[in-house]
Design a protein around this motif. Structure first.
Motif, PDB file in Angstrom:
ATOM      1  N   VAL A  75       0.834  -1.202   0.000  1.00 32.57           N
ATOM      2  CA  VAL A  75       0.000   0.000   0.000  1.00 32.57           C
ATOM      3  C   VAL A  75       0.869   1.252   0.000  1.00 32.57           C
ATOM      4  O   VAL A  75       0.627   2.202  -0.759  1.00 32.57           O
ATOM      5  N   GLN A  79       1.065   4.153  -2.913  1.00 31.96           N
ATOM      6  CA  GLN A  79       0.851   5.559  -2.569  1.00 31.96           C
ATOM      7  C   GLN A  79       2.009   6.407  -3.096  1.00 31.96           C
ATOM      8  O   GLN A  79       1.810   7.441  -3.751  1.00 31.96           O
ATOM      9  N   VAL A 129      -7.390  -1.386  -1.391  1.00 32.32           N
ATOM     10  CA  VAL A 129      -6.728  -0.093  -1.242  1.00 32.32           C
ATOM     11  C   VAL A 129      -5.861   0.224  -2.457  1.00 32.32           C
ATOM     12  O   VAL A 129      -5.809   1.368  -2.920  1.00 32.32           O
ATOM     13  N   GLN A 130      -5.196  -0.791  -2.995  1.00 31.85           N
ATOM     14  CA  GLN A 130      -4.346  -0.552  -4.163  1.00 31.85           C
ATOM     15  C   GLN A 130      -5.178  -0.051  -5.347  1.00 31.85           C
ATOM     16  O   GLN A 130      -4.772   0.874  -6.058  1.00 31.85           O
TER      17      GLN A 130
END
Length: 259
Positions: A75, A79, A129-130
């Protein structure tokens, strides 16, 4: 035309070589030294990108991937690589006459996982989330370059190596369910990316896939039969994954050679 590649991995190298043969000037940005003699290579950190001494840039390809040699979690790497890089790249390009910027994302932004059909009109709804970070990256680029930005979302990219599928064929005795797999050959992806530079009125986004979704267990089973290996047993009929259709890509007139 002066074309800048931000990220210069296997796909970028294929695109750049195609465009160079058409007479374009190529400059690349990467983390490691490159040796292609026909192009200008800059070794820079994209978080502190400096293009002040670079000749005016007409078009940009952004093809980034998280470093595998990192202590960051998946993650955190997403980001840093995809989201945090947008602002410094945009700042470095502010004085350049960019007419088109092609940003490679992923079909991971589509979170469907029950065998649904996905096409270019499907609204992205990430389920991890990715995927959310990739979609955030897309939005940031579209906000920075609302007229010039084109998003490309490839499905699973494969190349000439068959090692992964051979290993699956040798080790898979059973498969739990029907899992849909979608693929695009790296050469076809590169061809489409090069083609997009010359599309007069491109769409805001394109899925890039070969439109031949297949259950993964069938792909493994085919290899097992070809090699006379023990055949897997399908344990259930539940569907996972998604079936992806690249309608805009086909409509653009590009031809795929590896289907």
């Amino acid at each position: 035309m002066h074309i800048l590649f931000i990220g210069y991995g296997k796909t970028s190298q294929r695109v750049a070589k195609q465009l160079f043969t058409l007479g374009h000037q190529i400059t690349t940005i990467s983390r490691s030294p490159k040796t292609d003699p026909d192009m200008t290579h800059l070794l820079q950190d994209i978080q502190q990108l400096d293009l002040s001494q670079t000749q005016p840039v007409d078009a940009v390809y952004v093809l980034l991937a998280p470093s595998r040699n990192t202590v960051l979690s998946s993650v955190e790497a997403y980001q840093q690589t995809y989201v945090d890089s947008v602002q410094p790249i945009v700042a470095a390009l502010k004085d350049h006459p960019v007419k088109r910027i092609i940003v490679v994302s992923s079909t991971r932004v589509y979170g469907e996982n029950a065998g649904e059909c996905i096409d270019d009109d499907t609204v992205p709804k990430p389920n991890d989330v990715q995927g959310q970070l990739l979609l955030q990256m897309e939005h940031l680029w579209q906000q920075a370059y609302p007229e010039q930005c084109v998003i490309v979302r490839p499905s699973g990219i494969y190349g000439t190596s068959t090692a992964r599928m051979l290993k699956l064929a040798e080790s898979t005795q059973s498969y739990p369910n029907i899992h849909w797999s979608n693929r695009i050959h790296i050469d076809d992806l590169a061809g489409f990316l090069a083609h997009l530079l010359h599309v007069e009125h491109p769409e805001p986004s394109y899925i890039c896939s070969n439109n031949q979704a297949q259950p993964l267990h069938e792909m493994i089973l085919k290899i097992q039969r070809e090699l006379n290996l023990p055949e897997l047993v399908l344990e259930g009929e539940r569907e996972t994954g998604k079936r992806i259709f690249a309608q805009r890509m086909v409509a653009s007139g590009v031809e795929l050679f590896n289907v």
